[in-house]
Motif scaffolding. Structure first.
Motif, mmCIF file in Angstrom:
data_model
loop_
_atom_site.group_PDB
_atom_site.id
_atom_site.type_symbol
_atom_site.label_atom_id
_atom_site.label_comp_id
_atom_site.label_asym_id
_atom_site.label_seq_id
_atom_site.Cartn_x
_atom_site.Cartn_y
_atom_site.Cartn_z
ATOM 1 N N GLU A 74 -16.763 -14.083 64.857
ATOM 2 C CA GLU A 74 -15.403 -14.427 65.298
ATOM 3 C C GLU A 74 -14.976 -13.468 66.421
ATOM 4 O O GLU A 74 -14.429 -13.877 67.439
ATOM 5 C CB GLU A 74 -14.464 -14.264 64.091
ATOM 6 N N ASN A 75 -15.264 -12.198 66.230
ATOM 7 C CA ASN A 75 -14.865 -11.185 67.216
ATOM 8 C C ASN A 75 -15.700 -11.284 68.490
ATOM 9 O O ASN A 75 -15.193 -11.073 69.591
ATOM 10 C CB ASN A 75 -14.981 -9.784 66.616
ATOM 11 N N GLU A 76 -16.965 -11.615 68.330
ATOM 12 C CA GLU A 76 -17.808 -11.800 69.525
ATOM 13 C C GLU A 76 -17.239 -12.917 70.402
ATOM 14 O O GLU A 76 -17.189 -12.793 71.630
ATOM 15 C CB GLU A 76 -19.225 -12.184 69.113
ATOM 16 N N ILE A 77 -16.837 -14.016 69.760
ATOM 17 C CA ILE A 77 -16.279 -15.145 70.519
ATOM 18 C C ILE A 77 -15.011 -14.690 71.249
ATOM 19 O O ILE A 77 -14.842 -14.936 72.449
ATOM 20 C CB ILE A 77 -15.954 -16.337 69.582
ATOM 21 N N ALA A 78 -14.122 -14.015 70.525
ATOM 22 C CA ALA A 78 -12.844 -13.599 71.117
ATOM 23 C C ALA A 78 -13.078 -12.722 72.349
ATOM 24 O O ALA A 78 -12.558 -13.006 73.433
ATOM 25 C CB ALA A 78 -12.016 -12.856 70.075
ATOM 26 N N GLN A 79 -13.900 -11.703 72.197
ATOM 27 C CA GLN A 79 -14.125 -10.780 73.325
ATOM 28 C C GLN A 79 -14.754 -11.507 74.501
ATOM 29 O O GLN A 79 -14.330 -11.357 75.644
ATOM 30 C CB GLN A 79 -15.132 -9.697 72.943
ATOM 31 N N PHE A 137 -17.456 -14.072 59.778
ATOM 32 C CA PHE A 137 -16.245 -13.266 59.950
ATOM 33 C C PHE A 137 -16.484 -11.866 59.419
ATOM 34 O O PHE A 137 -16.991 -11.728 58.317
ATOM 35 C CB PHE A 137 -15.045 -13.895 59.215
ATOM 36 N N PRO A 138 -16.153 -10.821 60.133
ATOM 37 C CA PRO A 138 -15.495 -10.854 61.444
ATOM 38 C C PRO A 138 -16.466 -10.840 62.636
ATOM 39 O O PRO A 138 -16.040 -11.091 63.747
ATOM 40 C CB PRO A 138 -14.699 -9.549 61.429
ATOM 41 N N HIS A 139 -17.766 -10.549 62.400
ATOM 42 C CA HIS A 139 -18.638 -10.244 63.542
ATOM 43 C C HIS A 139 -18.661 -11.354 64.604
ATOM 44 O O HIS A 139 -18.369 -11.100 65.774
ATOM 45 C CB HIS A 139 -20.046 -9.933 63.042
ATOM 46 N N LEU A 176 -13.889 -19.986 64.536
ATOM 47 C CA LEU A 176 -15.230 -20.090 63.944
ATOM 48 C C LEU A 176 -15.151 -20.109 62.418
ATOM 49 O O LEU A 176 -15.770 -20.938 61.763
ATOM 50 C CB LEU A 176 -16.113 -18.915 64.404
ATOM 51 N N SER A 177 -14.361 -19.194 61.883
ATOM 52 C CA SER A 177 -14.258 -19.134 60.424
ATOM 53 C C SER A 177 -13.279 -20.179 59.897
ATOM 54 O O SER A 177 -13.122 -20.338 58.687
ATOM 55 C CB SER A 177 -13.861 -17.727 59.982
ATOM 56 N N GLY A 178 -12.637 -20.898 60.800
ATOM 57 C CA GLY A 178 -11.761 -21.987 60.382
ATOM 58 C C GLY A 178 -10.480 -21.495 59.730
ATOM 59 O O GLY A 178 -9.918 -22.165 58.873
ATOM 60 N N LYS A 179 -10.026 -20.315 60.143
ATOM 61 C CA LYS A 179 -8.804 -19.764 59.542
ATOM 62 C C LYS A 179 -7.794 -19.422 60.632
ATOM 63 O O LYS A 179 -8.164 -19.085 61.749
ATOM 64 C CB LYS A 179 -9.129 -18.503 58.753
ATOM 65 N N LYS A 180 -6.543 -19.479 60.266
ATOM 66 C CA LYS A 180 -5.482 -19.067 61.190
ATOM 67 C C LYS A 180 -5.270 -17.558 61.030
ATOM 68 O O LYS A 180 -5.601 -16.981 60.001
ATOM 69 C CB LYS A 180 -4.179 -19.793 60.846
ATOM 70 N N LEU A 181 -4.658 -16.963 62.064
ATOM 71 C CA LEU A 181 -4.445 -15.512 62.027
ATOM 72 C C LEU A 181 -3.741 -15.032 60.751
ATOM 73 O O LEU A 181 -4.161 -14.069 60.128
ATOM 74 C CB LEU A 181 -3.596 -15.106 63.228
ATOM 75 N N GLY A 226 -17.687 8.810 73.263
ATOM 76 C CA GLY A 226 -17.555 7.987 72.059
ATOM 77 C C GLY A 226 -18.688 6.992 71.976
ATOM 78 O O GLY A 226 -19.745 7.175 72.598
ATOM 79 N N ARG A 227 -18.443 5.924 71.223
ATOM 80 C CA ARG A 227 -19.495 4.912 71.057
ATOM 81 C C ARG A 227 -18.844 3.548 70.872
ATOM 82 O O ARG A 227 -17.669 3.454 70.494
ATOM 83 C CB ARG A 227 -20.365 5.249 69.858
ATOM 84 N N PRO A 228 -19.589 2.496 71.168
ATOM 85 C CA PRO A 228 -18.992 1.162 71.086
ATOM 86 C C PRO A 228 -18.890 0.657 69.650
ATOM 87 O O PRO A 228 -19.607 1.127 68.767
ATOM 88 C CB PRO A 228 -19.977 0.298 71.877
ATOM 89 N N GLY A 229 -18.025 -0.326 69.452
ATOM 90 C CA GLY A 229 -17.978 -1.039 68.173
ATOM 91 C C GLY A 229 -19.153 -2.011 68.109
ATOM 92 O O GLY A 229 -19.722 -2.394 69.137
ATOM 93 N N TRP A 230 -19.480 -2.442 66.911
ATOM 94 C CA TRP A 230 -20.651 -3.310 66.695
ATOM 95 C C TRP A 230 -20.495 -4.667 67.404
ATOM 96 O O TRP A 230 -21.431 -5.167 68.024
ATOM 97 C CB TRP A 230 -20.800 -3.498 65.175
ATOM 98 N N HIS A 231 -19.282 -5.241 67.345
ATOM 99 C CA HIS A 231 -19.116 -6.603 67.880
ATOM 100 C C HIS A 231 -19.343 -6.664 69.395
ATOM 101 O O HIS A 231 -19.988 -7.574 69.897
ATOM 102 C CB HIS A 231 -17.725 -7.143 67.536
ATOM 103 N N ILE A 232 -18.805 -5.662 70.112
ATOM 104 C CA ILE A 232 -18.918 -5.693 71.574
ATOM 105 C C ILE A 232 -20.385 -5.510 71.999
ATOM 106 O O ILE A 232 -20.812 -6.008 73.036
ATOM 107 C CB ILE A 232 -17.983 -4.648 72.234
ATOM 108 N N GLU A 233 -21.144 -4.801 71.158
ATOM 109 C CA GLU A 233 -22.569 -4.625 71.478
ATOM 110 C C GLU A 233 -23.252 -5.985 71.600
ATOM 111 O O GLU A 233 -23.969 -6.257 72.568
ATOM 112 C CB GLU A 233 -23.274 -3.813 70.373
#
Ligand code: AMP
Ligand code: ZN
Length: 475
Positions: A236-241, A232-234, A155-160, A201-208
């Motif tokens: 990008e991380n949503e897509i990955a999960q 990025f990162p929100h 999404l952000s057009g960047k490599k790891l 505990g509590r969830p991270g923002w992206h998984i929410e």
């Protein structure tokens, strides 16, 4: 007419083809409810409100979902500062959010899910990610392993490796890769917590957001939107999960609005250069603020200047005066119901209408679309300047009025269509009075303080004193 949208995922302007013909499933990242929203947040909510309503105008059936992030570091910090439970902070600012929405003419979403209500779905998603080998548990924390998703960065057009160099990431030696991010955070002293297979505990923002969007819109849906800072990162991380769990493409179109800047900087809480929506609404009505944002393309940055706001005031005034005059002039005459499209006098309006809709369909080009609206106003004013109008002229004006009302169903800049209950203004005034009363009580001016409470009560506003401060409600 086909609608084209700029998709951050492909960096291209693309024809919008929904997963299901005629339907749009649309998710917008909502605010973290730890404070009043500022005008920068308002930009995101206004531009996507306009797009949502334009889809409806264009005949689509839209399901619009906007989450409220009510579990987050910022809420916990605020709760600790105020000495109240995090849930009270969340409730207070969610209520305030909807008052601000009313003031801005932003329609409520079909669903406003919250993280606390979606806890079960969030936990199931994390369990699934662990079971499928995309996440790992350390102590009582769970992390997503970015190296397991080869498309990470699409999404952000960047490599790891580029991301690793550029990112400012908290150092945690327990992570396999510094870019791995939290899915579940174990409880720290004084923090609210929910039970989970990994302990409280509590969830991270992206998984929410992954959980809430898929819960309400399904595993693959049409549009996911938010401000450009969320790429990025929100997001990008949503897509990955999400894609690791389902094995399917997550959202098809990713839309991002540009920043509202102030003196060249992004308006933000952290920079302290923000103006709350409720404060600005006391000076400029919601229709003016909408007009202000519509004058710029949603992806471009926009500067908050007094000159820009004044220009929006006069543009808005011009429209409202025009609409009032038009309505007055047409009083007592009825629309015949016959088509005006063949009438010579309507041609200029028909072509402006077509251009307006095509500008909106071209990645929501609101500057061009509103310019066409003003062309229509100018042409129609020529009719209104006549003392006598023929029956044909009246029919043309009836058609123009219906067109303008149609445009305002998505622009929301005339305001007739939206009942303005002044709730944001009332909220701001009551909060001011509560602060004054507090100051009086601190000075032991009890009689004056009580007078404020009693007078508000007479006007139907009840103050409620609590350890955490004074709240209020309508009687
Ligand atoms: P937040 O509560 O910070 O997560 O923000 C809620 C929404 O407002 C997100 O879509 C942000 O990207 C957006 N946003 C925050 N600040 C600005 C700004 N200055 N200009 C435009 N959008 C913003
Ligand atoms: Zn989100």
């Amino acid at each position: 007419m086909t609608i084209k949208l700029h998709n951050t995922l492909t960096s291209r302007l693309e024809e919008f083809i929904p997963n299901q013909p005629g339907k749009v499933d649309f998710y917008v990242c909502g605010p973290t409810v730890y404070d009043y929203i500022h005008l920068g947040n308002a930009r995101a909510f206004i531009v996507f409100d306009v797009l949502r309503r334009f889809f409806t105008y264009s005949g689509y059936e839209v399901k619009y979902v906007m989450n409220l992030t009510d579990v987050d570091d910022k809420i916990i910090q605020r709760a600790q500062k105020d000495g109240t439970p995090a849930s009270v902070v969340g409730e207070k600012f969610s209520k305030a959010l909807f008052e601000d929405f009313a003031g801005l003419g932003v329609q409520r979403a079909d669903v406003h899910p919250t993280a606390t209500e979606s806890m079960d779905q969030i936990i199931v998603l994390i369990q699934d990610l662990i079971a499928k080998g995309f996440a790992y548990v350390v102590d009582s924390d769970v992390f997503f392993e970015v190296d397991k998703f080869p498309e990470y960065g699409k999404l952000s057009g960047k490599k790891l490796d580029q991301l690793q160099v550029g990112a400012r990431i908290e150092v945690d030696s327990r992570k396999k890769n510094p870019l791995d991010f939290s899915l579940w955070k174990s409880q720290k002293p004084g923090e609210p917590a929910w039970d989970s297979p990994w302990g409280p505990g509590r969830p991270g923002w992206h998984i929410e957001c992954s959980a809430m969007s898929m819960q309400h819109l399904g595993q693959s849906f049409d549009i996911h939107a938010g401000g450009v800072d969320l790429v990025f990162p929100h997001h990008e991380n949503e897509i990955a999960q999400s894609e690791c769990v389902t094995g399917k493409p997550f959202a098809k179109y990713w839309l991002h609005n540009g920043f509202l800047n102030i003196d060249g900087d992004k308006m933000s809480k952290s920079l302290g250069n923000f103006r709350t929506v409720r404060e600005v609404l006391t000076k400029y009505p919601g229709v003016v603020l909408r007009m202000f944002f519509l004058q710029k393309h949603y992806r471009s940055p926009i500067d908050l200047t007094e000159a820009g706001l004044h220009a929006a005031v006069s543009a808005s005034e011009r429209l409202r005066t025009f609409y009032a005059k038009l309505s007055e002039r047409l009083e007592g005459s009825a629309a015949s119901g016959e088509s005006v499209s063949d009438l010579e006098a309507y041609k200029v309006f028909a072509s402006a209408k077509q251009e307006l809709v095509s500008a909106m369909s071209d990645d929501m080009n609101t500057p061009a679309a509103t310019a066409r609206l003003f062309d229509i106003v100018r042409e129609a004013n020529k009719f209104l300047a006549e003392e006598e109008l023929s029956e044909t002229d009246l029919q043309v004006l009836h058609a123009v009025k219906a067109d303008v009302e149609g445009f305002d169903s998505f622009f929301g800049v005339i305001g007739e269509a939206i009942p303005d209950d002044n709730s944001a203004l009332v909220g701001a005034l009551v909060e001011t009075l509560i602060d004054v009363r507090e100051a009086l009580r601190n000075k032991k001016e009890w009689a004056l303080a009580d007078q404020i409470r009693d007078r508000l009560q007479e006007s139907g506003i009840v103050l409620e004193d609590a350890a955490s401060g004074t709240g209020w409600r309508k009687k």
